[in-house]
Design an enzyme around this catalytic site. Structure first.
Site: not given
Ligand code: AMP
Length: 559
Positions: A188, A333, A440, A445
């Site tokens: 990550t 994940e 908040k 929210w």
């Molecule tokens: P990563 O593990 O780097 O791919 O990041 C994942 C995170 O990116 C998710 O938990 C979201 O917070 C954000 N994310 C991915 N796709 C979207 C989307 N279409 N809209 C909003 N947030 C997103």
């Protein structure tokens, strides 16, 4: 007790190599085109790719790499990176894709944590390798993805990929490995603390590829030429390097040049029909196209994800360029795909405005993933499109635990994503925030993503972020931070007025700050933690006005 009656079907393991073997055998002459670091356009076929992936497997085995060992890549999207995907996993080694945009210290941490045996790198990253190598003494060798003529001058002794691969004959059968064995290791991006590793299995990778290929998911097809802009070092380019061979789609790799002009030209010259990337990349492409006054002649669909796709971007793609946007949500994940925005037959009969409102959301889950939203007490919240809750998921391509960590991240068998969302009656997911970014206000929210989407639709706004700012009465109120589009002017008042009628009155930000740029993570997401730090001492005008009347702060100079 009676013995259960077992099915009598072949027990063929779901292995990553089977995807490429399928493409090589049944779509053998379908092309893979790559813009290379060397500067030229390289073309070959799935058949050639499998041949060279086998040669790589032989080369790595000859170097002493054992099944289960990690082989890392630091590379752009290209045919050699694809060979690395299959040439490692094909004999049971684990392909560990590293994001080169992370800080060198983080990369060194990742390499040491993963215990990588070898690292394959594009020559652009030679200076980075020179920084990393002294910090990663357990790496047995650094392999430059180049022939000897293109080996860069560097302090670290590097092997030539082409020499290693060229020394093998490719006369090799992919072994039948246990489908539960590890296939890929992806870390990550780690905005807080050290990055964590998600270790996929052959089974999860293949099931994810099946799921991604479904018509209402990515819906790739042998009729497509697909250009993944999303990097192969970021969650396996959302599975395209697996879904493309599964479906027989032509692959077009952009290499390192991801600016609007380079992408547009490659899409046009290769007649690309399908693409995928994060909003930031599309911003560059759309800006270029507007300035150059050009249109797409072949692009039909594009997946946008990784961060929320601003509705204004979706409209531009669809209305100005006739390209269908598939808004997708997922995470490292989750291998990464979870939901995609496509309508059912019934939804597509509704008024246009309703259809559009649905398509702006992150969409419907694909088979394989289940999701729920829960409140602070852990109880499931209703799917009414209004209740905000923590989003939990489960499924065969969702992690069970992090690599080399003993404690389970799961809650009651579900993985808490860290995202906050609503789910509506149509089962459409709408991500409103990361849980730590939620604003908040007086116990209610406010979605920072929704507020950013409104700002982005203003013609003078290039980029926007909304963060929580301390407020004496409401605890937190939204502050909008904006980068203006070059050549455009807009005032604080005009921007705030732009919100009227678009969101609830009490959601409208209390203040606007103009900045030259916004901080981003290595995967292009807004770094709100950093932004909140920058604006920690920002005083909202509404806070000043309230302070005189606030019982908590009145007469208290320390408050
Ligand atoms: P990563 O593990 O780097 O791919 O990041 C994942 C995170 O990116 C998710 O938990 C979201 O917070 C954000 N994310 C991915 N796709 C979207 C989307 N279409 N809209 C909003 N947030 C997103």
């Amino acid at each position: 007790m009676t013995t259960p009656l077992l099915g009598q079907m072949m027990d063929v393991p779901l292995t990553v190599s089977s995807l490429l073997a399928h493409a090589a055998r049944h779509f053998g002459s379908t092309e893979i085109v790559s813009r290379r670091i060397e500067g030229d356009l390289h073309r070959y076929t799935y058949r050639d790719c499998e041949q060279r992936a086998k040669q790589l497997a032989q080369a790595l085995i000859a170097l002493g790499v054992e099944p289960g060992e990690r082989v890392a890549t630091l590379a752009w999207n290209g045919y050699r990176h694809l060979e690395a995907y299959y040439g490692t996993t094909g004999f049971g080694a684990v392909c560990h894709t590293i994001n080169p945009r992370l800080f060198p210290d983080q990369i060194a941490y990742i390499i040491n944590h993963a215990d990588d045996a070898y690292v394959l790198f594009d020559t652009t990253f030679a200076p980075l390798v020179d920084v990393l190598a002294p910090q990663c003494p357990k790496v047995r060798g650094w392999i430059a993805l180049a022939d000897t003529a293109h080996l860069p001058a560097m302090q670290t002794p590097a092997l030539s990929y082409e020499t290693l691969v060229g020394a093998q004959d490719g006369d090799y059968e992919w072994p039948a490995i246990d489908e539960r064995q590890a296939s890929y290791l992806c870390y990550t991006s780690g905005t807080t603390g050290n990055p964590k590793g998600a270790l996929y299995s052959h089974r999860s990778t293949v099931l994810h590829a099946f799921g991604a290929s479904l018509p209402d998911a990515m819906g790739l097809s042998a009729r497509d030429a697909v250009l993944p802009v999303v990097p192969m070092f970021h969650v396996n380019a959302w599975g395209i390097p697996h879904a493309a061979p599964l479906t027989g789609a032509k692959l077009v790799f952009p290499g390192k040049d991801l600016d609007g002009k380079s992408l547009y030209e490659l899409m046009e010259s290769e007649r690309v029909t399908y693409s995928a990337g994060v909003p930031t990349v599309w911003l560059g492409l759309l800006n270029y196209m507007r300035e150059a006054g050009v249109k797409f002649s072949s692009l039909q669909r594009t997946v946008i994800g990784g961060s929320a796709c601003p509705p204004a971007m979706l409209r531009t793609f669809e209305d100005d360029y006739g390209v269908q946007v598939i808004h997708a949500w997922g995470m490292t994940e989750m291998s990464p795909l979870g939901t995609l925005s496509k309508l059912t037959w019934e939804q597509s009969q509704r008024p246009l405005a309703e259809q559009r409102a649905l398509l702006e959301k992150q969409g419907h889950v694909m088979y394989g993933v289940d999701m729920k939203i829960v409140g602070e007490d852990g109880r499931e919240l209703p799917w009414d499109g209004v209740a905000f809750g923590d989003l939990h998921v489960r499924g065969p391509w969702v992690i069970d635990r992090y690599f080399r960590k003993d404690d389970s991240p799961l809650a009651d068998g579900w993985f808490p994503t860290g995202d906050v969302a609503t789910i509506d009656r149509d089962s459409f997911l709408h991500i409103t925030d990361r849980s730590k970014d939620v604003i908040k206000s007086g116990g209610e929210w406010i979605s920072s993503i929704d507020l950013e989407n409104v700002a982005i639709a203003h013609p003078a706004v290039a980029e926007a972020a909304c963060i929580a700012c301390a407020h004496p009465r409401w605890t937190e109120r939204p502050l909008l931070v904006v980068v203006k589009r070059a050549g455009f002017e807009v005032t604080r008042e005009a921007l705030l007025a732009f919100y009227e009628g678009k969101v609830a009155k009490w959601w409208i930000p209390d203040d606007v700050a103009f900045v030259d740029e916004l901080p981003h993570t290595a995967t292009g997401k807004l770094q709100k933690l950093k932004l909140r730090d920058i604006f920690r001492d920002h005083v909202l005008p509404s806070a000043l006005a309230d302070e005189a009347n606030c019982p908590l702060t009145r007469g208290n100079p320390a408050a």
